[in-house]
Motif scaffolding. Structure first.
Motif, PDB file in Angstrom:
ATOM      1  N   GLU A  10       0.734  21.061  -7.600  1.00  0.00           N
ATOM      2  CA  GLU A  10       0.366  20.083  -8.525  1.00  0.00           C
ATOM      3  C   GLU A  10       0.831  20.317  -9.942  1.00  0.00           C
ATOM      4  O   GLU A  10       1.273  19.399 -10.523  1.00  0.00           O
ATOM      5  CB  GLU A  10      -1.072  19.804  -8.773  1.00  0.00           C
ATOM      6  CG  GLU A  10      -1.784  19.077  -7.281  1.00  0.00           C
ATOM      7  CD  GLU A  10      -3.098  18.509  -7.743  1.00  0.00           C
ATOM      8  OE1 GLU A  10      -3.632  18.671  -8.685  1.00  0.00           O
ATOM      9  OE2 GLU A  10      -3.658  17.753  -6.635  1.00  0.00           O
ATOM     10  N   LYS A  11       0.884  21.510 -10.267  1.00  0.00           N
ATOM     11  CA  LYS A  11       1.696  21.921 -11.622  1.00  0.00           C
ATOM     12  C   LYS A  11       3.055  21.632 -11.870  1.00  0.00           C
ATOM     13  O   LYS A  11       3.658  21.243 -12.980  1.00  0.00           O
ATOM     14  CB  LYS A  11       1.529  23.342 -11.939  1.00  0.00           C
ATOM     15  CG  LYS A  11       0.132  23.563 -12.593  1.00  0.00           C
ATOM     16  CD  LYS A  11      -0.485  25.131 -12.734  1.00  0.00           C
ATOM     17  CE  LYS A  11       0.368  25.365 -14.099  1.00  0.00           C
ATOM     18  NZ  LYS A  11      -0.415  24.627 -15.055  1.00  0.00           N
TER      19      LYS A  11
ATOM     20  N   ASP B 150       0.741  -1.227   0.009  1.00  0.00           N
ATOM     21  CA  ASP B 150       0.003   0.097  -0.124  1.00  0.00           C
ATOM     22  C   ASP B 150       0.849   1.453  -0.202  1.00  0.00           C
ATOM     23  O   ASP B 150       0.660   2.266  -0.682  1.00  0.00           O
ATOM     24  CB  ASP B 150      -0.924   0.102   1.241  1.00  0.00           C
ATOM     25  CG  ASP B 150      -0.340  -0.042   2.497  1.00  0.00           C
ATOM     26  OD1 ASP B 150       0.796  -0.379   2.537  1.00  0.00           O
ATOM     27  OD2 ASP B 150      -1.327   0.049   3.489  1.00  0.00           O
ATOM     28  N   PHE B 151       1.999   1.143   0.458  1.00  0.00           N
ATOM     29  CA  PHE B 151       2.940   2.313   0.720  1.00  0.00           C
ATOM     30  C   PHE B 151       3.340   2.649  -0.825  1.00  0.00           C
ATOM     31  O   PHE B 151       3.466   3.521  -1.328  1.00  0.00           O
ATOM     32  CB  PHE B 151       4.076   2.004   1.493  1.00  0.00           C
ATOM     33  CG  PHE B 151       5.416   2.961   1.437  1.00  0.00           C
ATOM     34  CD1 PHE B 151       5.028   4.417   1.815  1.00  0.00           C
ATOM     35  CD2 PHE B 151       6.424   2.743   0.606  1.00  0.00           C
ATOM     36  CE1 PHE B 151       6.205   5.227   1.935  1.00  0.00           C
ATOM     37  CE2 PHE B 151       7.454   3.626   0.626  1.00  0.00           C
ATOM     38  CZ  PHE B 151       7.369   4.965   1.147  1.00  0.00           C
ATOM     39  N   LYS B 152       3.908   1.600  -1.485  1.00  0.00           N
ATOM     40  CA  LYS B 152       4.274   1.624  -2.848  1.00  0.00           C
ATOM     41  C   LYS B 152       3.340   2.172  -3.868  1.00  0.00           C
ATOM     42  O   LYS B 152       3.577   3.012  -4.626  1.00  0.00           O
ATOM     43  CB  LYS B 152       5.018   0.425  -3.404  1.00  0.00           C
ATOM     44  CG  LYS B 152       6.261  -0.060  -2.656  1.00  0.00           C
ATOM     45  CD  LYS B 152       6.728  -1.115  -3.308  1.00  0.00           C
ATOM     46  CE  LYS B 152       6.153  -2.669  -2.951  1.00  0.00           C
ATOM     47  NZ  LYS B 152       7.068  -3.616  -3.421  1.00  0.00           N
ATOM     48  N   GLU B 153       1.923   1.744  -3.698  1.00  0.00           N
ATOM     49  CA  GLU B 153       0.885   2.083  -4.533  1.00  0.00           C
ATOM     50  C   GLU B 153       0.648   3.834  -4.245  1.00  0.00           C
ATOM     51  O   GLU B 153       0.498   4.424  -5.180  1.00  0.00           O
ATOM     52  CB  GLU B 153      -0.345   1.441  -4.087  1.00  0.00           C
ATOM     53  CG  GLU B 153      -1.616   1.916  -5.069  1.00  0.00           C
ATOM     54  CD  GLU B 153      -2.730   0.965  -4.650  1.00  0.00           C
ATOM     55  OE1 GLU B 153      -3.864   1.607  -5.002  1.00  0.00           O
ATOM     56  OE2 GLU B 153      -2.663  -0.105  -3.966  1.00  0.00           O
ATOM     57  N   THR B 154       0.743   4.188  -2.997  1.00  0.00           N
ATOM     58  CA  THR B 154       0.333   5.361  -2.529  1.00  0.00           C
ATOM     59  C   THR B 154       1.680   6.302  -3.081  1.00  0.00           C
ATOM     60  O   THR B 154       1.186   7.325  -3.516  1.00  0.00           O
ATOM     61  CB  THR B 154       0.083   5.659  -1.060  1.00  0.00           C
ATOM     62  OG1 THR B 154      -0.817   4.636  -0.532  1.00  0.00           O
ATOM     63  CG2 THR B 154      -0.369   6.909  -0.608  1.00  0.00           C
TER      64      THR B 154
ATOM     65  N   MET C 209       6.752  15.558 -15.589  1.00  0.00           N
ATOM     66  CA  MET C 209       6.894  14.131 -15.660  1.00  0.00           C
ATOM     67  C   MET C 209       6.242  13.442 -16.758  1.00  0.00           C
ATOM     68  O   MET C 209       6.501  12.310 -17.198  1.00  0.00           O
ATOM     69  CB  MET C 209       6.136  13.505 -14.405  1.00  0.00           C
ATOM     70  CG  MET C 209       7.091  13.796 -13.074  1.00  0.00           C
ATOM     71  SD  MET C 209       6.688  13.055 -11.672  1.00  0.00           S
ATOM     72  CE  MET C 209       7.531  13.892 -10.388  1.00  0.00           C
ATOM     73  N   GLN C 210       5.069  14.256 -17.508  1.00  0.00           N
ATOM     74  CA  GLN C 210       4.844  13.942 -18.687  1.00  0.00           C
ATOM     75  C   GLN C 210       5.625  13.613 -19.856  1.00  0.00           C
ATOM     76  O   GLN C 210       5.506  13.012 -20.670  1.00  0.00           O
ATOM     77  CB  GLN C 210       3.542  15.035 -19.270  1.00  0.00           C
ATOM     78  CG  GLN C 210       2.339  14.984 -18.182  1.00  0.00           C
ATOM     79  CD  GLN C 210       1.474  16.099 -18.754  1.00  0.00           C
ATOM     80  OE1 GLN C 210       1.831  16.930 -19.794  1.00  0.00           O
ATOM     81  NE2 GLN C 210       0.380  16.655 -17.880  1.00  0.00           N
TER      82      GLN C 210
ATOM     83  N   ASN D  42       0.981  11.394  -9.922  1.00  0.00           N
ATOM     84  CA  ASN D  42      -0.102  12.301 -10.036  1.00  0.00           C
ATOM     85  C   ASN D  42      -0.946  12.135 -11.444  1.00  0.00           C
ATOM     86  O   ASN D  42      -1.583  13.185 -12.031  1.00  0.00           O
ATOM     87  CB  ASN D  42       0.197  13.962  -9.669  1.00  0.00           C
ATOM     88  CG  ASN D  42      -1.167  14.564  -9.391  1.00  0.00           C
ATOM     89  OD1 ASN D  42      -2.039  13.989  -8.686  1.00  0.00           O
ATOM     90  ND2 ASN D  42      -1.228  15.768  -9.651  1.00  0.00           N
ATOM     91  N   GLY D  43      -0.784  11.127 -11.954  1.00  0.00           N
ATOM     92  CA  GLY D  43      -1.650  10.864 -13.357  1.00  0.00           C
ATOM     93  C   GLY D  43      -0.701  11.284 -14.503  1.00  0.00           C
ATOM     94  O   GLY D  43      -1.319  11.563 -15.438  1.00  0.00           O
ATOM     95  N   ASN D  44       0.606  11.808 -14.315  1.00  0.00           N
ATOM     96  CA  ASN D  44       1.355  12.319 -15.363  1.00  0.00           C
ATOM     97  C   ASN D  44       2.086  11.395 -16.152  1.00  0.00           C
ATOM     98  O   ASN D  44       3.106  11.771 -16.986  1.00  0.00           O
ATOM     99  CB  ASN D  44       2.206  13.398 -14.754  1.00  0.00           C
ATOM    100  CG  ASN D  44       1.506  14.724 -14.380  1.00  0.00           C
ATOM    101  OD1 ASN D  44       0.814  15.193 -15.147  1.00  0.00           O
ATOM    102  ND2 ASN D  44       1.605  15.187 -13.175  1.00  0.00           N
ATOM    103  N   SER D  45       2.024  10.114 -15.915  1.00  0.00           N
ATOM    104  CA  SER D  45       2.600   9.124 -16.734  1.00  0.00           C
ATOM    105  C   SER D  45       1.897   7.921 -16.855  1.00  0.00           C
ATOM    106  O   SER D  45       1.152   7.383 -16.021  1.00  0.00           O
ATOM    107  CB  SER D  45       3.915   8.803 -15.871  1.00  0.00           C
ATOM    108  OG  SER D  45       4.849   7.811 -16.581  1.00  0.00           O
ATOM    109  N   THR D  46       2.037   7.322 -18.093  1.00  0.00           N
ATOM    110  CA  THR D  46       1.698   5.747 -18.259  1.00  0.00           C
ATOM    111  C   THR D  46       2.664   4.616 -18.522  1.00  0.00           C
ATOM    112  O   THR D  46       2.180   3.599 -19.069  1.00  0.00           O
ATOM    113  CB  THR D  46       0.699   5.943 -19.790  1.00  0.00           C
ATOM    114  OG1 THR D  46       1.778   6.606 -20.958  1.00  0.00           O
ATOM    115  CG2 THR D  46      -0.135   6.961 -19.537  1.00  0.00           C
ATOM    116  N   LEU D  47       3.952   5.181 -18.157  1.00  0.00           N
ATOM    117  CA  LEU D  47       5.096   4.181 -18.433  1.00  0.00           C
ATOM    118  C   LEU D  47       4.916   3.007 -17.366  1.00  0.00           C
ATOM    119  O   LEU D  47       4.261   3.105 -16.379  1.00  0.00           O
ATOM    120  CB  LEU D  47       6.239   4.842 -17.912  1.00  0.00           C
ATOM    121  CG  LEU D  47       6.935   5.969 -18.981  1.00  0.00           C
ATOM    122  CD1 LEU D  47       7.855   6.810 -18.517  1.00  0.00           C
ATOM    123  CD2 LEU D  47       6.966   5.263 -20.407  1.00  0.00           C
ATOM    124  N   ALA D  48       5.416   2.032 -17.825  1.00  0.00           N
ATOM    125  CA  ALA D  48       5.736   0.794 -16.659  1.00  0.00           C
ATOM    126  C   ALA D  48       6.559   1.088 -15.729  1.00  0.00           C
ATOM    127  O   ALA D  48       7.378   2.056 -15.829  1.00  0.00           O
ATOM    128  CB  ALA D  48       6.459  -0.346 -17.554  1.00  0.00           C
TER     129      ALA D  48
END
Length: 409
Positions: free
Chosen positions: A229-230, A81-85, A235-236, A92-98
């Motif tokens: 957040e900006k 749960d730590f790693k997921e958090t 990271m995108q 913050n949703g800025n990456s779709t990478l593995a």
């Protein structure tokens, strides 16, 4: 004959920060707080002169079952749960990478793990010339060389110097490992623009046509960015990396949670393919098992509890200090500019660093201490820790420092 390996540098370590901080403490005891400016401490202090320890963070720890704090973590790679958090909070949703995550003892653990496992002895690490001194020390302890790039060209990131340093390292090895400490760079307070990051990623992709590339992004201060957040949107650009590039993000609870002594953080591994991420993860998890074995279970539980159950409270309390830090920096930078006290480009963060050659720096540092202003020497500059100075201490400080500089320059 020697009791330690021949390849290691056996000279005693000189920790200039703590040595100068001790002098400041001694001066305060003799002269009183009003007569001393201690701008050495790289931790956040409140207007009361006391270390900031966010209530919501430490209330979470105090309310935790003793057995949770006493227990080993679920895995030597960290609690699931730590790693997921951590992943959700940082990216913050800025990456779709593995991706994959390894819990580490502070951000320092993530940095050292990357340096020591991604380069062989005798190879070269690329770091900024103006940087946290421990990058160089970690490389040295692993018999790794360093090549430095100049961080600035005028008031922006020096892409040409960065490219030259990378090409220099690539000329003698098949791997390229680079460190970029951003945003809120220590010690300049600079943050790259998204466009500057775009240029970095494009160049590293070119490098990856002939070399495997590891980009280590040290984000220790990111949660005190004035952009909030900006600040994470750059990271995108990581989504554009080639298959022969891996990004390791070094995340620190020390700064984000004001929990410096709990020593908890994470290495976030990002790659275009699962295969690339797994190769790095396998070596990192072996290193974790062999080096520290387990990470502070209470700290991991605290982070999850705060982010999942007390996020609004945490954000509100943290933002109070982000705004305070911004107020302090605006005062110092404005007054420095008014009196002509030259500093590196500052955008946000814990430190402002004055720009000068090292000979002037050495004489100036001594002259400042004679006037009971205590700072930290860095390469080509003097670091001023605005994070630990009250607004009242900062007002007029730049003018006083410029007057002292004029006596030695």
């Amino acid at each position: 004959m020697s009791f330690v390996k021949d390849s290691v540098n056996k000279k005693p370590i000189v920790d200039t920060v703590f040595a100068v901080a001790a002098k400041a403490k001694e001066a305060k005891a003799q002269l009183g707080d009003d007569a001393v400016v201690n701008a050495t401490i790289g931790s956040l202090f409140g207007e009361d002169g006391q270390l900031v320890a966010l209530d919501c963070v430490f209330n979470s720890l105090k309310n935790m079952d003793n057995r949770s704090m006493a227990a080993y973590a679920a895995s030597f790679t960290g609690n699931p749960d730590f790693k997921e958090t951590v992943y959700e909070w940082v990216l913050n949703g800025n990456s779709t990478l593995a991706h994959d995550i390894i819990a580490t003892p502070g951000g320092t653990g993530a940095v050292d793990m990357t340096i020591s496992n991604c380069l062989d002895a005798g190879q070269t690490l690329v770091i900024p010339s103006l940087a946290w001194g421990s990058y160089n020390l970690m490389a040295e302890m692993n018999n790794i060389n360093t090549v430095k790039y100049n961080l600035f060209e005028d008031d922006h990131f020096n892409l040409d110097s960065f490219k030259e340093a990378c090409q220099s390292a690539m000329a003698t090895q098949d791997r390229l490992v680079v460190i970029i400490n951003d945003p809120c760079h220590n010690p300049s307070g600079y943050s790259l623009s998204k466009e500057e990051w775009q240029s970095v990623v494009e160049f590293l992709n070119e490098c990856s046509k002939t070399h495997s590339v590891v980009l280590l992004n040290d984000i220790a201060y990111i949660d005190f960015s004035y952009q909030q957040e900006k600040a994470k949107e750059y990271m995108q650009t990581f989504d554009q990396i080639s298959e022969n590039v891996v990004v390791v993000i070094a995340f620190s609870l020390s700064k984000s949670m004001t929990s410096y002594g709990l020593r908890c953080g994470a290495a976030i591994i990002l790659g275009k393919t699962e295969q690339a991420v797994q190769e790095v993860k396998i070596v990192f998890e072996k290193n974790a098992r062999a080096t520290w074995s387990n990470i502070n279970n209470g700290a991991m539980h605290m982070f999850v509890d705060v982010i999942k159950n007390h996020k609004e409270e945490y954000n509100a309390e943290r933002m109070k200090y982000v705004n305070l830090l911004k107020e302090r920096s605006e005062i110092f930078v404005k007054e420095a500019n008014e009196v002509g006290l030259k500093h590196y480009p500052y955008k946000e963060g814990f430190f402002v660093t004055l720009s000068m050659d090292n000979e002037t720096r050495d004489a100036y540092h001594e002259a400042l201490m004679e006037k009971h202003i205590y700072t930290v020497k860095v390469n080509q500059g003097i670091r001023v820790a605005i994070c630990s100075l009250s607004v009242d201490k900062i007002k007029g400080l730049a003018k006083q420092m410029k007057e002292i500089l004029d006596t030695v320059a």
